[in-house]
Design a protein around this motif. Structure first.
Motif, PDB file in Angstrom:
ATOM      1  N   VAL A  69      47.007 -19.161 -27.826  1.00 57.54           N
ATOM      2  CA  VAL A  69      47.700 -20.308 -27.940  1.00 57.54           C
ATOM      3  C   VAL A  69      49.107 -20.469 -27.122  1.00 57.54           C
ATOM      4  O   VAL A  69      49.795 -19.455 -27.146  1.00 57.54           O
ATOM      5  CB  VAL A  69      48.046 -20.766 -29.420  1.00 57.54           C
ATOM      6  CG1 VAL A  69      48.814 -22.018 -29.724  1.00 57.54           C
ATOM      7  CG2 VAL A  69      46.734 -20.957 -30.110  1.00 57.54           C
ATOM      8  N   LYS A  70      49.494 -21.500 -26.326  1.00 57.63           N
ATOM      9  CA  LYS A  70      50.603 -21.542 -25.372  1.00 57.63           C
ATOM     10  C   LYS A  70      51.577 -22.271 -26.314  1.00 57.63           C
ATOM     11  O   LYS A  70      51.592 -22.766 -27.625  1.00 57.63           O
ATOM     12  CB  LYS A  70      50.229 -22.459 -24.359  1.00 57.63           C
ATOM     13  CG  LYS A  70      49.112 -22.162 -23.432  1.00 57.63           C
ATOM     14  CD  LYS A  70      49.425 -20.633 -22.939  1.00 57.63           C
ATOM     15  CE  LYS A  70      48.219 -20.204 -22.006  1.00 57.63           C
ATOM     16  NZ  LYS A  70      48.606 -18.769 -21.679  1.00 57.63           N
ATOM     17  N   SER A  71      52.719 -22.322 -25.676  1.00 59.50           N
ATOM     18  CA  SER A  71      53.916 -22.531 -26.533  1.00 59.50           C
ATOM     19  C   SER A  71      53.983 -24.219 -26.880  1.00 59.50           C
ATOM     20  O   SER A  71      54.950 -24.685 -27.768  1.00 59.50           O
ATOM     21  CB  SER A  71      55.045 -22.186 -25.855  1.00 59.50           C
ATOM     22  OG  SER A  71      55.112 -22.940 -24.525  1.00 59.50           O
ATOM     23  N   ASP A  85      44.419 -21.205 -24.000  1.00 56.87           N
ATOM     24  CA  ASP A  85      43.799 -20.706 -22.780  1.00 56.87           C
ATOM     25  C   ASP A  85      42.154 -20.445 -23.274  1.00 56.87           C
ATOM     26  O   ASP A  85      42.170 -19.509 -24.132  1.00 56.87           O
ATOM     27  CB  ASP A  85      44.497 -19.373 -22.419  1.00 56.87           C
ATOM     28  CG  ASP A  85      43.856 -18.963 -20.976  1.00 56.87           C
ATOM     29  OD1 ASP A  85      42.568 -19.482 -20.789  1.00 56.87           O
ATOM     30  OD2 ASP A  85      44.342 -18.174 -20.329  1.00 56.87           O
ATOM     31  N   ASN A  86      41.430 -21.306 -22.753  1.00 59.71           N
ATOM     32  CA  ASN A  86      39.994 -21.103 -23.170  1.00 59.71           C
ATOM     33  C   ASN A  86      39.134 -20.061 -22.610  1.00 59.71           C
ATOM     34  O   ASN A  86      37.954 -19.826 -23.143  1.00 59.71           O
ATOM     35  CB  ASN A  86      39.363 -22.373 -22.701  1.00 59.71           C
ATOM     36  CG  ASN A  86      39.074 -22.790 -21.351  1.00 59.71           C
ATOM     37  OD1 ASN A  86      39.446 -21.909 -20.475  1.00 59.71           O
ATOM     38  ND2 ASN A  86      38.476 -23.691 -20.880  1.00 59.71           N
ATOM     39  N   GLN A  87      39.721 -19.188 -21.808  1.00 62.25           N
ATOM     40  CA  GLN A  87      39.154 -17.844 -21.501  1.00 62.25           C
ATOM     41  C   GLN A  87      39.516 -16.765 -22.553  1.00 62.25           C
ATOM     42  O   GLN A  87      38.754 -15.705 -22.589  1.00 62.25           O
ATOM     43  CB  GLN A  87      39.578 -17.304 -20.055  1.00 62.25           C
ATOM     44  CG  GLN A  87      39.061 -18.202 -19.130  1.00 62.25           C
ATOM     45  CD  GLN A  87      39.370 -17.853 -17.569  1.00 62.25           C
ATOM     46  OE1 GLN A  87      40.307 -17.058 -17.380  1.00 62.25           O
ATOM     47  NE2 GLN A  87      38.432 -18.091 -16.721  1.00 62.25           N
ATOM     48  N   ILE A  88      40.935 -17.047 -23.356  1.00 60.23           N
ATOM     49  CA  ILE A  88      41.036 -16.111 -24.602  1.00 60.23           C
ATOM     50  C   ILE A  88      40.598 -16.502 -25.842  1.00 60.23           C
ATOM     51  O   ILE A  88      39.954 -15.460 -26.524  1.00 60.23           O
ATOM     52  CB  ILE A  88      42.666 -15.946 -24.388  1.00 60.23           C
ATOM     53  CG1 ILE A  88      43.082 -15.385 -22.973  1.00 60.23           C
ATOM     54  CG2 ILE A  88      43.205 -15.064 -25.603  1.00 60.23           C
ATOM     55  CD1 ILE A  88      44.600 -15.439 -22.757  1.00 60.23           C
ATOM     56  N   VAL A  89      40.771 -17.681 -25.952  1.00 56.62           N
ATOM     57  CA  VAL A  89      40.548 -18.088 -27.229  1.00 56.62           C
ATOM     58  C   VAL A  89      39.823 -19.587 -27.516  1.00 56.62           C
ATOM     59  O   VAL A  89      40.251 -20.389 -26.507  1.00 56.62           O
ATOM     60  CB  VAL A  89      41.619 -18.069 -28.418  1.00 56.62           C
ATOM     61  CG1 VAL A  89      42.858 -18.841 -27.953  1.00 56.62           C
ATOM     62  CG2 VAL A  89      41.086 -18.289 -30.005  1.00 56.62           C
ATOM     63  N   ASN A  90      38.975 -20.017 -28.341  1.00 59.28           N
ATOM     64  CA  ASN A  90      38.493 -21.337 -28.289  1.00 59.28           C
ATOM     65  C   ASN A  90      39.095 -22.154 -29.245  1.00 59.28           C
ATOM     66  O   ASN A  90      39.615 -21.566 -30.475  1.00 59.28           O
ATOM     67  CB  ASN A  90      36.935 -21.675 -28.114  1.00 59.28           C
ATOM     68  CG  ASN A  90      36.249 -20.675 -29.418  1.00 59.28           C
ATOM     69  OD1 ASN A  90      36.747 -20.568 -30.287  1.00 59.28           O
ATOM     70  ND2 ASN A  90      34.988 -20.333 -29.274  1.00 59.28           N
ATOM     71  N   LYS A  93      37.983 -20.870 -33.104  1.00 60.64           N
ATOM     72  CA  LYS A  93      38.392 -19.617 -33.616  1.00 60.64           C
ATOM     73  C   LYS A  93      40.005 -20.013 -33.895  1.00 60.64           C
ATOM     74  O   LYS A  93      40.389 -19.232 -34.910  1.00 60.64           O
ATOM     75  CB  LYS A  93      38.516 -18.781 -32.268  1.00 60.64           C
ATOM     76  CG  LYS A  93      38.959 -17.253 -32.784  1.00 60.64           C
ATOM     77  CD  LYS A  93      38.689 -16.368 -31.648  1.00 60.64           C
ATOM     78  CE  LYS A  93      39.267 -14.991 -32.041  1.00 60.64           C
ATOM     79  NZ  LYS A  93      39.162 -13.869 -31.103  1.00 60.64           N
ATOM     80  N   VAL A  94      40.645 -20.583 -33.164  1.00 58.61           N
ATOM     81  CA  VAL A  94      42.092 -21.198 -33.539  1.00 58.61           C
ATOM     82  C   VAL A  94      42.198 -21.879 -34.981  1.00 58.61           C
ATOM     83  O   VAL A  94      43.017 -21.267 -35.954  1.00 58.61           O
ATOM     84  CB  VAL A  94      42.752 -21.963 -32.190  1.00 58.61           C
ATOM     85  CG1 VAL A  94      43.863 -22.470 -32.965  1.00 58.61           C
ATOM     86  CG2 VAL A  94      43.028 -21.184 -31.035  1.00 58.61           C
ATOM     87  N   TYR A  95      41.235 -22.532 -35.092  1.00 60.83           N
ATOM     88  CA  TYR A  95      40.932 -23.229 -36.374  1.00 60.83           C
ATOM     89  C   TYR A  95      40.825 -22.444 -37.521  1.00 60.83           C
ATOM     90  O   TYR A  95      41.432 -22.208 -38.489  1.00 60.83           O
ATOM     91  CB  TYR A  95      39.936 -24.367 -36.264  1.00 60.83           C
ATOM     92  CG  TYR A  95      39.686 -25.071 -37.407  1.00 60.83           C
ATOM     93  CD1 TYR A  95      40.431 -26.269 -38.087  1.00 60.83           C
ATOM     94  CD2 TYR A  95      38.495 -24.814 -38.285  1.00 60.83           C
ATOM     95  CE1 TYR A  95      40.143 -26.911 -39.221  1.00 60.83           C
ATOM     96  CE2 TYR A  95      38.195 -25.251 -39.445  1.00 60.83           C
ATOM     97  CZ  TYR A  95      39.090 -26.398 -39.863  1.00 60.83           C
ATOM     98  OH  TYR A  95      38.859 -27.063 -41.089  1.00 60.83           O
ATOM     99  N   THR A  96      39.856 -21.506 -37.334  1.00 58.57           N
ATOM    100  CA  THR A  96      39.460 -20.454 -38.421  1.00 58.57           C
ATOM    101  C   THR A  96      40.545 -19.635 -38.562  1.00 58.57           C
ATOM    102  O   THR A  96      40.993 -19.261 -39.856  1.00 58.57           O
ATOM    103  CB  THR A  96      38.478 -19.635 -37.765  1.00 58.57           C
ATOM    104  OG1 THR A  96      37.126 -20.660 -37.365  1.00 58.57           O
ATOM    105  CG2 THR A  96      37.614 -18.663 -39.042  1.00 58.57           C
ATOM    106  N   GLU A  97      41.319 -19.102 -37.664  1.00 58.05           N
ATOM    107  CA  GLU A  97      42.521 -18.286 -37.729  1.00 58.05           C
ATOM    108  C   GLU A  97      43.698 -19.037 -38.476  1.00 58.05           C
ATOM    109  O   GLU A  97      44.071 -18.272 -39.439  1.00 58.05           O
ATOM    110  CB  GLU A  97      42.835 -17.548 -36.671  1.00 58.05           C
ATOM    111  CG  GLU A  97      42.041 -16.465 -36.076  1.00 58.05           C
ATOM    112  CD  GLU A  97      42.774 -15.904 -34.942  1.00 58.05           C
ATOM    113  OE1 GLU A  97      44.021 -15.745 -34.892  1.00 58.05           O
ATOM    114  OE2 GLU A  97      42.032 -15.497 -33.853  1.00 58.05           O
TER     115      GLU A  97
END
Length: 141
Positions: A69-71, A85-90, A93-97
């Protein structure tokens, strides 16, 4: 006779400026490189109630702690917009975390299927003169 000479100089100057600017435009189009941050994606989460200043800071800190996730995080009323960055996380996954880090009632914004397949360029329309001219110049070089 003297006026005609001044008019010729003026017209040649205008023509010279036009040719110079056109050459700079062609050079710029021919040397354009792909965007370096093409993997940056914007996503959105809709919450059930608006945030106050403390919960805004908390949400931002929790999102910053997720890898990828960027700043740039925007929190307005009950909507959180963030870049990742969609190569690191989608976005799933961000929503779930984020939901695991706090007790939130929220849903992930998912683009309607009718809009998901549309190619969007905010600058040029694909059937416009500017787009066709740029493609023509790039095909030459």
């Amino acid at each position: 006779m003297r006026i005609n000479k001044k008019i010729k100089i003026f017209l040649l100057s205008i023509l010279g400026i036009f040719v110079l600017l056109f050459a700079i435009l062609v050079y710029h189009i021919a040397n354009a490189r792909p965007i370096e941050n093409a993997t940056i994606q914007i996503s959105r989460i809709d919450f059930d109630k608006p945030f106050d200043s403390l919960s805004t800071i908390l949400i931002k800190e929790q999102l910053h702690s997720i890898k990828g996730v960027k700043s740039d995080i925007i929190v307005k009323n009950n909507v959180v917009v963030y870049f990742h960055d969609n190569q690191i996380v989608n976005s799933k996954k961000v929503y779930t975390e984020l939901m695991n880090k706090g007790d939130y009632n929220a849903k992930r914004f998912i683009l309607p299927a009718s809009l998901a397949n549309n190619q969007v360029c905010p600058v040029m329309k694909k059937d416009g003169f500017k787009y066709k001219f740029s493609k023509f110049i790039q095909s030459i070089f």
